[in-house]
Design a protein around this motif. Sequence first.
Motif, PDB file in Angstrom:
ATOM      1  N   PRO A 125       0.801  -1.229   0.000  1.00  0.00           N
ATOM      2  CA  PRO A 125       0.000   0.000   0.000  1.00  0.00           C
ATOM      3  C   PRO A 125       0.831   1.276   0.000  1.00  0.00           C
ATOM      4  O   PRO A 125       0.488   2.249  -0.679  1.00  0.00           O
ATOM      5  CB  PRO A 125      -0.815  -0.124   1.298  1.00  0.00           C
ATOM      6  CG  PRO A 125      -0.916  -1.587   1.537  1.00  0.00           C
ATOM      7  CD  PRO A 125       0.388  -2.158   1.065  1.00  0.00           C
ATOM      8  N   ASP A 126       1.962   1.283   0.750  1.00  0.00           N
ATOM      9  CA  ASP A 126       2.762   2.507   0.791  1.00  0.00           C
ATOM     10  C   ASP A 126       3.452   2.768  -0.545  1.00  0.00           C
ATOM     11  O   ASP A 126       3.617   3.919  -0.962  1.00  0.00           O
ATOM     12  CB  ASP A 126       3.784   2.467   1.924  1.00  0.00           C
ATOM     13  CG  ASP A 126       4.694   1.251   1.865  1.00  0.00           C
ATOM     14  OD1 ASP A 126       4.359   0.295   1.152  1.00  0.00           O
ATOM     15  OD2 ASP A 126       5.755   1.270   2.532  1.00  0.00           O
ATOM     16  N   THR A 127       3.838   1.684  -1.248  1.00  0.00           N
ATOM     17  CA  THR A 127       4.439   1.855  -2.570  1.00  0.00           C
ATOM     18  C   THR A 127       3.419   2.418  -3.550  1.00  0.00           C
ATOM     19  O   THR A 127       3.719   3.347  -4.318  1.00  0.00           O
ATOM     20  CB  THR A 127       4.978   0.519  -3.097  1.00  0.00           C
ATOM     21  OG1 THR A 127       5.953   0.002  -2.181  1.00  0.00           O
ATOM     22  CG2 THR A 127       5.620   0.689  -4.472  1.00  0.00           C
ATOM     23  N   LEU A 128       2.202   1.873  -3.509  1.00  0.00           N
ATOM     24  CA  LEU A 128       1.141   2.366  -4.380  1.00  0.00           C
ATOM     25  C   LEU A 128       0.823   3.826  -4.065  1.00  0.00           C
ATOM     26  O   LEU A 128       0.668   4.649  -4.982  1.00  0.00           O
ATOM     27  CB  LEU A 128      -0.113   1.508  -4.217  1.00  0.00           C
ATOM     28  CG  LEU A 128      -1.337   1.957  -5.019  1.00  0.00           C
ATOM     29  CD1 LEU A 128      -1.037   1.963  -6.518  1.00  0.00           C
ATOM     30  CD2 LEU A 128      -2.537   1.051  -4.716  1.00  0.00           C
ATOM     31  N   ASP A 188       8.964  -8.084  -4.772  1.00  0.00           N
ATOM     32  CA  ASP A 188       9.433  -6.907  -4.045  1.00  0.00           C
ATOM     33  C   ASP A 188       9.639  -5.748  -5.029  1.00  0.00           C
ATOM     34  O   ASP A 188      10.037  -5.950  -6.190  1.00  0.00           O
ATOM     35  CB  ASP A 188      10.751  -7.202  -3.327  1.00  0.00           C
ATOM     36  CG  ASP A 188      10.567  -8.158  -2.159  1.00  0.00           C
ATOM     37  OD1 ASP A 188       9.436  -8.257  -1.655  1.00  0.00           O
ATOM     38  OD2 ASP A 188      11.556  -8.813  -1.775  1.00  0.00           O
ATOM     39  N   GLN A 189       9.389  -4.529  -4.526  1.00  0.00           N
ATOM     40  CA  GLN A 189       9.436  -3.378  -5.421  1.00  0.00           C
ATOM     41  C   GLN A 189      10.111  -2.171  -4.771  1.00  0.00           C
ATOM     42  O   GLN A 189      10.107  -2.023  -3.542  1.00  0.00           O
ATOM     43  CB  GLN A 189       8.018  -2.973  -5.852  1.00  0.00           C
ATOM     44  CG  GLN A 189       7.320  -4.037  -6.695  1.00  0.00           C
ATOM     45  CD  GLN A 189       5.889  -3.684  -7.006  1.00  0.00           C
ATOM     46  OE1 GLN A 189       5.132  -3.268  -6.127  1.00  0.00           O
ATOM     47  NE2 GLN A 189       5.508  -3.851  -8.265  1.00  0.00           N
ATOM     48  N   THR A 190      10.675  -1.323  -5.618  1.00  0.00           N
ATOM     49  CA  THR A 190      11.308  -0.081  -5.172  1.00  0.00           C
ATOM     50  C   THR A 190      11.017   1.002  -6.205  1.00  0.00           C
ATOM     51  O   THR A 190      10.965   0.738  -7.407  1.00  0.00           O
ATOM     52  CB  THR A 190      12.828  -0.268  -5.021  1.00  0.00           C
ATOM     53  OG1 THR A 190      13.097  -0.962  -3.798  1.00  0.00           O
ATOM     54  CG2 THR A 190      13.564   1.062  -4.971  1.00  0.00           C
ATOM     55  N   LEU A 191      10.825   2.209  -5.709  1.00  0.00           N
ATOM     56  CA  LEU A 191      10.612   3.356  -6.584  1.00  0.00           C
ATOM     57  C   LEU A 191      11.923   4.108  -6.764  1.00  0.00           C
ATOM     58  O   LEU A 191      12.616   4.397  -5.779  1.00  0.00           O
ATOM     59  CB  LEU A 191       9.552   4.290  -6.001  1.00  0.00           C
ATOM     60  CG  LEU A 191       8.133   3.717  -5.882  1.00  0.00           C
ATOM     61  CD1 LEU A 191       7.220   4.685  -5.133  1.00  0.00           C
ATOM     62  CD2 LEU A 191       7.560   3.415  -7.268  1.00  0.00           C
TER      63      LEU A 191
END
Length: 230
Positions: A3-6, A29-32
């Motif tokens: 949710p925080d990434t979105l 896993d994801q990173t901006l």
Amino acid sequence: MRPDTLKNLLAAREAKRPVALVSNLDTGDQTLVYRDAVEGDLAIDDAVIESARMGLRDDKSSRVDADGTPLFVQVFNPPKRMVIVGAVHIAQPLVTLAQTSGYEVVIVDPRGAFATRDRFPDVTLSEDWPNSALEALNLDNRTAVVTLTHDPKLDDPALHVALRSEAFYIGSLGSRKTHGRRVERLTEDGYSADEIDKIHAPVGLSINAKSPAEIAISIMAQITQVLRTI
């Protein structure tokens, strides 16, 4: 997606801030990756960060292999914009070229007889004074500014805003002699040589352009050249 990434991704898009989403295709896993920051749960090395930032520059998503780990870099760039100050003859073919090249176009001209819907359909028109109009547009690093009026009362206020913005391109119509006088005025107004050097003048690539359409082509070519070498 967490949710925080979105939330951060949506916030960046709302703010028209370029961002790349790097995803591990095995784990999710994801990173901006921004132009100036990195945030997220996925640890990535400098090579991947550079690849993501190159993707932002080139407007291109891609798959990346990081020591055997499959990653996908998805680019989210805000739309490119072109702000044209002066609803003159050159502006008409320039609008067509800009739109064909994927730019959102804004025409700024307080002279109502020039910036008409008949002459400029399907673009945003502003009759505000140029400095007020450009301040309201929040010029970013996806924005090109072109001043075409030949009138210092209109071009100079626009340049005052553009020169201290993040606009990736600033160009002004006029001869070398005209630009020399422009430089003198901007210097007197407190702009540094480095700031003034951001202005491409005479505007456009030197291709011996004569007609409004040819001058528009030279301007669009120069903007493209600058965009692709940032």
